[in-house]
Structure formats: C-alpha cells, structure tokens
Design a protein around this motif. Structure first.
Motif, PDB file in Angstrom:
ATOM      1  N   TYR A 138       0.816  -1.205   0.000  1.00 47.27           N
ATOM      2  CA  TYR A 138       0.000   0.000   0.000  1.00 47.27           C
ATOM      3  C   TYR A 138       0.853   1.259   0.000  1.00 47.27           C
ATOM      4  CZ  TYR A 138      -4.395  -2.467   0.659  1.00 47.27           C
ATOM      5  OH  TYR A 138      -5.500  -3.252   0.468  1.00 47.27           O
ATOM      6  N   TYR A 139       2.054   1.152   0.529  1.00 46.40           N
ATOM      7  CA  TYR A 139       2.897   2.342   0.618  1.00 46.40           C
ATOM      8  C   TYR A 139       3.731   2.554  -0.643  1.00 46.40           C
ATOM      9  CZ  TYR A 139       5.422   6.061   2.915  1.00 46.40           C
ATOM     10  OH  TYR A 139       5.922   7.289   3.241  1.00 46.40           O
ATOM     11  N   ALA A 140       3.926   1.487  -1.425  1.00 46.12           N
ATOM     12  CA  ALA A 140       4.829   1.567  -2.585  1.00 46.12           C
ATOM     13  C   ALA A 140       4.538   2.740  -3.530  1.00 46.12           C
ATOM     14  CB  ALA A 140       4.816   0.250  -3.349  1.00 46.12           C
ATOM     15  N   PRO A 141       3.257   3.029  -3.861  1.00 44.46           N
ATOM     16  CA  PRO A 141       3.029   4.143  -4.789  1.00 44.46           C
ATOM     17  C   PRO A 141       3.530   5.483  -4.261  1.00 44.46           C
ATOM     18  CG  PRO A 141       1.053   2.801  -4.583  1.00 44.46           C
ATOM     19  CD  PRO A 141       2.002   2.324  -3.532  1.00 44.46           C
ATOM     20  N   VAL A 142       3.581   5.627  -2.935  1.00 45.77           N
ATOM     21  CA  VAL A 142       3.981   6.913  -2.349  1.00 45.77           C
ATOM     22  C   VAL A 142       5.439   7.256  -2.701  1.00 45.77           C
ATOM     23  CG1 VAL A 142       4.271   8.188  -0.182  1.00 45.77           C
ATOM     24  CG2 VAL A 142       2.385   6.584  -0.439  1.00 45.77           C
ATOM     25  N   VAL A 143       6.290   6.239  -2.718  1.00 45.32           N
ATOM     26  CA  VAL A 143       7.717   6.523  -2.897  1.00 45.32           C
ATOM     27  C   VAL A 143       8.104   6.665  -4.373  1.00 45.32           C
ATOM     28  CG1 VAL A 143       8.314   5.316  -0.778  1.00 45.32           C
ATOM     29  CG2 VAL A 143       8.445   4.101  -2.941  1.00 45.32           C
ATOM     30  N   THR A 144       7.162   6.413  -5.252  1.00 46.18           N
ATOM     31  CA  THR A 144       7.546   6.400  -6.655  1.00 46.18           C
ATOM     32  C   THR A 144       7.330   7.747  -7.325  1.00 46.18           C
ATOM     33  OG1 THR A 144       5.364   5.606  -7.172  1.00 46.18           O
ATOM     34  CG2 THR A 144       7.082   3.970  -6.960  1.00 46.18           C
ATOM     35  N   SER A 145       8.070   7.968  -8.385  1.00 41.22           N
ATOM     36  CA  SER A 145       7.972   9.210  -9.145  1.00 41.22           C
ATOM     37  C   SER A 145       6.603   9.315  -9.793  1.00 41.22           C
ATOM     38  CB  SER A 145       9.043   9.243 -10.220  1.00 41.22           C
ATOM     39  OG  SER A 145       8.623  10.063 -11.289  1.00 41.22           O
ATOM     40  N   ILE A 192      -2.927   6.903  -0.701  1.00 39.99           N
ATOM     41  CA  ILE A 192      -3.482   6.111   0.397  1.00 39.99           C
ATOM     42  C   ILE A 192      -2.379   5.735   1.401  1.00 39.99           C
ATOM     43  CG2 ILE A 192      -4.326   3.789   0.947  1.00 39.99           C
ATOM     44  CD1 ILE A 192      -6.260   4.012  -1.333  1.00 39.99           C
TER      45      ILE A 192
END
Lengths: 295, 286
Positions: free
Chosen positions: B107-114, B166
C-alpha cells in the motif's frame, strides 16, 4: 502480545457464548484478508504491468485483448533507452543532484537544528516560526522569482541551478530540531564543563546520537530530489541537463509517445531503484513518516 | 552564546533567505507588476500595475476553470483518500497478523515512486483498449476513453491521485490507532457498545489530531496538483483537467512572469484558507 482469556472467565462479560463469538471473529478476519488482498492487487498492479510491459514489443502491448505476460520477452526497449535516448546521462544527473541535495540538507539542517534545539539566542523563536510558515507555501509560488534569480546568476541549465534551491528544506530543520530536543542536556553540559567547544559538542556528542533522524532525513530528501519534477523541468533546458523524470515526461509527449514499451522501460528505470531501496528499508521509511508526520 | 548559535544557523539562514523567503516575498511583489520575459535581466525596472493581474485572472475563463477543477479535485479526492486509508489502517490494526508487512509495503509503494513515471504507466492503463477497460469488459462493461473524455478525464486523475496517496495516510492513521487507549474500548465493550458505536465514540475522537493533520497535508498537496495533468492530459481535453498550478506553469512558459506570480499567489491563498477551514472544523475540540 495480548493474552487470550480462558472461555470460562470471558463468558460472563460477553452476551454470547465464547465459541460462537470466536467463530464470528474468525469470519470477520477472513473478510479483512480478502478486502486487504484485493486492495493490494489494485495497488501493485500498475507496477507489475509496468515491469512486464517494459519487456514487451509495442505491437504486443497494443494488441487487444491485452495479454498479461510477455510472449517473448525482449530487452530492446532498454537498449534503445540507454543507447539511443541516453538515459545513462539522465540517470547520472538525477544521482548527482540527489546526492548533493541530500548532503546539503544533512549538514545545514543538522546545524540549524542544533541551534534551535539546544542553544539560546536572540531571534530563535522568529527563525523557527518563519521556517514553519514556509511549509505551507506551494512550490509554484517560488518558482518564477527563483527562475529570475537563477537566470541572473547565470545558473540556468547547470548543476548548481538544479541543486542550490534545494540544499535546505524546512521539513528537515523541523525533523532535526524535534529529534535533538529529545537528547539529554546533561551530556552537553558535561562536555561544556570539560571545556569542549560548541562545534566539538555538535560533532562528537550530538551528531553521533542522531542516527535515526539522519537516516530519515536522508531517505526523505533523496527520494524527494529523485522524484522532483517542476523545478528541473524549468531549469534544465537542454537534454544533457535533464533529470530522469524530466526526460521521461518530455519524451512521453514527443514522437516517442506512441512507443509504449519504451515509455514503460523508462518508468521502470525511474521507479524501480527507489522501490528496491524502499522494500529493503521499509521499516525506516515508515518510522520516518511517523517521525515527521505526527508530533 | 548568541554569536555561536548564529554561526550554526548562518548557512541555513543565508540559503533560506536567498532561495525561499526571498522568492516568496518577491513573488508577491512581482504579482503587482507587469514583468515579462523581456524584463528578465532588469527585474527592478518594471512598472507597478497594482491589482491588475488579479483582476485579469478572475476575468480569464481558463483561470476560473482551473480553480474549479482544482477544487473539485480536492473536494472529491481528499475525503476519498482519507476514507480508504482509514479502512486499510483499521483492517491492518485489527486482527490481521500474517502478511502485515506485505500489505504495508504494497500500500505504501506508490507513495515513494515518481509521479511522472506512474502517470505514464496510468496513461496506458487508461487507454480505450488498456488494462482498466480490459478488466471492465470481464463484467460486460464497455469502459470510456478515460483521458479523452471531458466527463471522465478529471475522475481518472482523481482515481490515480487517491491510489498514490493512500499509503501516506495509512501510515499516519496506523500510528494514531496505536495511541487509542485499549481500556476505553474494553470499558465500552463491557457497557455493551457495539463495534460501530465504539468506532464513532472512541476511535474517531481519539484520532482527531491525526485526521486533521491528514486532511491538511492532503489538501495542501492536492491543491498543488500538477504532474498528473502535465504528463497525462496537458490539461485537456478542453481544459477539463487544467489545474491552477498547471495554468501558472503555462503562463510562465508564455513569459507572463507577473501574471504567473499572481496566479500562484491565488493558489497560496486558497491553501491558507482551506487549512484554516479544516482547523476550524476538525480542530475544534482541542
């Protein structure tokens, strides 16, 4: 770990018999897993699709209905990316900028954080208030004057132009100050009595205890710089100064726009390094967010 | 003492004044002038035009449209992101023991991506014959051409922004949930309160500061909405996804520096006002 009360003692507080309650709770738990799992698929699917797509040919991606796995995987997209489109240069630019930005933040935010947390001086309150106030200012507000300034300093399309405006960040100051406030004053006083200078105290006593805060700051700053878009887009005017996101965004609207596989491979190059670091260091990431987020 | 302390603060203060505080003030000043590209080398010789730029902005239908789009985006996407993040956080906080890390990482992966890279991938997912419509066709639904439709383009970007944000709120909510006193729940349970009552009367009040914080940072972030329309739609079709930040960038590109500054200050004011409103509504009980 919560201890489970034996059924006989729990039953007098509960309206229904324990076995039925447990069964019901297990059922809710099963549903929780289903919902969370479906959500997880939705969260991860674009990444999976991006990685798979980067190994497909354009024809295969465009074909309908979509096939999930690449039929015969090819690395041609990556060859074009690093060969013809020179993503190596953009990669290096991104790394150079992120490294200097991160170093700058560690040094400058730690120093001012120490002053704000442990030293008394005139104007301290005002300085901290100003720093906090700028947290609310959106990036677009500063970029026009910043561009005029950068242009007049002759720094447009140069590393200093890309790096200088980001060497400090209010959030970094906030993070370091909050962390240092929690360090014991006694150690500093003892060092002062021993005749150590403030610089020595800062370097030998304070900084060695700031590991977690520095780690968080490093992660957040590196990531922020790596993903930064608006400013590099404005300042990098020729290809040799593009960072990865700028190159990707500009290529994706030009003649390469229709080259699906190529764009997917570009996205992989931007995303996968940080994703890998994140998976390895996820514990610290989460701590970092909690540390900067609340309190 | 003061001198030593200032030595520690000095490098930061210099950079702060030159690259942050200075430009913030300069932007305000610039917004009252007629500065354009031709004044780039001599920024101090521009004419002062008072509030002309602001008046012009509000007469420009494209700017008004961009504000409307931005606010629609914020009003829909903030509660949606918060709601979903809360659901995920509650689910992770309750009962779930196995795969907890997997869920959190996922769930957190999209946050760290460009966001640029992600926007490109989503652009392909949202193609008429893309992944999303392929998925919908499994249920016999004929999906639209998401990004080319004036109706669906903005909802598409909202969907993507919710997906991406999210994770941040999930982590904040998880931290807040751990601070909800267990005894209160147990006491309420003895008093016969059901799960729903406990959620409304114990969990939510205890999470109020976290909810406020989440609403404020998500609101500030979403008001600056730029990369998604830049990469995915260029503000189109027919300005359906033109955001205020995007409009500012366009005006800057045309060389209308003063005008762009005025637009950015309107956005800044909107952020301040939104934050004040949120503090009033959500922060009341503190």
């Amino acid at each position: 770990m919560a201890t489970v009360a034996p059924a006989s003692t729990a039953s007098h507080a509960a309206p229904e018999p324990a076995p039925r309650r447990r069964r019901r709770r297990e059922k809710t738990r099963w549903w929780l897993y289903v919902v969370l799992f479906l959500g997880l698929v939705a969260m991860v699917m674009p990444f999976v699709w991006m990685i798979l797509g980067s190994f497909k040919t354009d024809a295969e991606i465009r074909q309908y209905p979509t096939e999930f796995l690449p039929r015969d995987p090819t690395v041609e997209n990556y060859e074009t990316l690093f060969g013809r489109l020179d993503f190596t240069t953009f990669f290096v630019n991104s790394i150079v900028v992120a490294v200097f930005v991160t170093l700058g933040n560690i040094v400058f935010c730690s120093m001012v954080g120490y002053a704000l947390a442990k030293l008394e001086f005139r104007g301290k309150k005002l300085l901290f208030t100003l720093v906090l106030a700028t947290l609310m200012v959106p990036g677009v507000v500063t970029f026009v004057p910043l561009f005029v300034l950068t242009a007049n300093l002759g720094l447009v399309n140069s590393y200093p132009g890309l790096i200088l405006p980001f060497l400090i960040a209010p959030i970094g100051v906030f993070l370091m100050r909050q962390f240092m406030l929690g360090l014991p004053d006694e150690l500093i006083e003892a060092a002062r009595i021993d005749g150590a200078s403030e610089w020595r105290i800062f370097l030998r006593v304070i900084m060695p205890m700031c590991g977690p805060a520095v780690a968080t700051l490093t992660i957040l700053t590196f990531l922020g710089s790596w993903n930064n878009f608006l400013w590099p887009l404005v300042v990098a005017t020729t290809e040799d100064m593009y960072t990865l996101p700028v190159a990707l965004a500009l290529y994706s609207v030009g003649q390469n726009a229709a080259r699906y596989g190529l764009m997917m491979a570009g996205a992989v190059v931007v995303v996968v390094p940080v994703l890998a670091v994140f998976v390895l260091l996820q514990r610290y990431f989460v701590q970092g967010i909690a540390l900067t987020g609340i309190k | 003492m003061t001198l030593t302390a200032w030595m520690f603060a000095l490098p930061f203060v210099v950079l702060f004044v030159v690259f942050m505080a200075g430009p913030i003030v300069a932007s305000l000043g610039m917004s009252f002038t007629d500065m354009t590209t031709r004044d780039l080398q001599t920024p101090f010789q521009v004419n002062i035009v008072g509030l002309d730029n602001y008046a012009r902005l509000f007469q420009d239908p494209r700017f008004v449209r961009s504000l409307a789009n931005t606010f629609t985006f914020v009003i829909v996407a903030v509660p949606l992101t918060m709601g979903l993040a809360l659901v995920v956080a509650l689910a992770l906080d309750k009962g779930i023991r196995r795969f907890r890390t997997v869920f959190r990482v996922g769930y957190y992966a999209p946050v760290v991506t460009s966001i640029v890279a992600i926007a490109i991938v989503w652009r392909f997912i949202l193609q008429p014959d893309g992944l999303l419509n392929g998925f919908l066709s499994l249920f016999g639904i004929q999906g639209p051409d998401w990004l080319q439709s004036t109706t669906w383009a903005l909802p598409s970007l909202i969907m993507m922004a919710v997906w991406r944000n999210i994770g941040t709120l999930m982590v904040i909510f998880l931290a807040a949930l751990q601070g909800v006193p267990r005894e209160h729940h147990e006491a309420a349970m003895v008093d016969g309160a059901n799960a729903w009552q406990r959620f409304w009367n114990i969990t939510i009040p205890a999470m109020r500061p976290a909810l406020l914080f989440a609403a404020v940072i998500t609101g500030i972030g979403f008001l600056q909405f730029f990369e998604e329309p830049f990469v995915m739609t260029r503000g189109g079709p027919l300005d359906a996804t033109l955001s205020t930040a995007m409009y500012t960038y366009q005006q800057f590109g045309f060389g209308n520096y003063a005008y762009a500054s005025a637009a950015s200050y309107v956005l800044f004011l909107a952020i301040v006002i939104l934050s004040l409103i949120q503090f009033r509504f959500l922060g009341r009980k503190d």
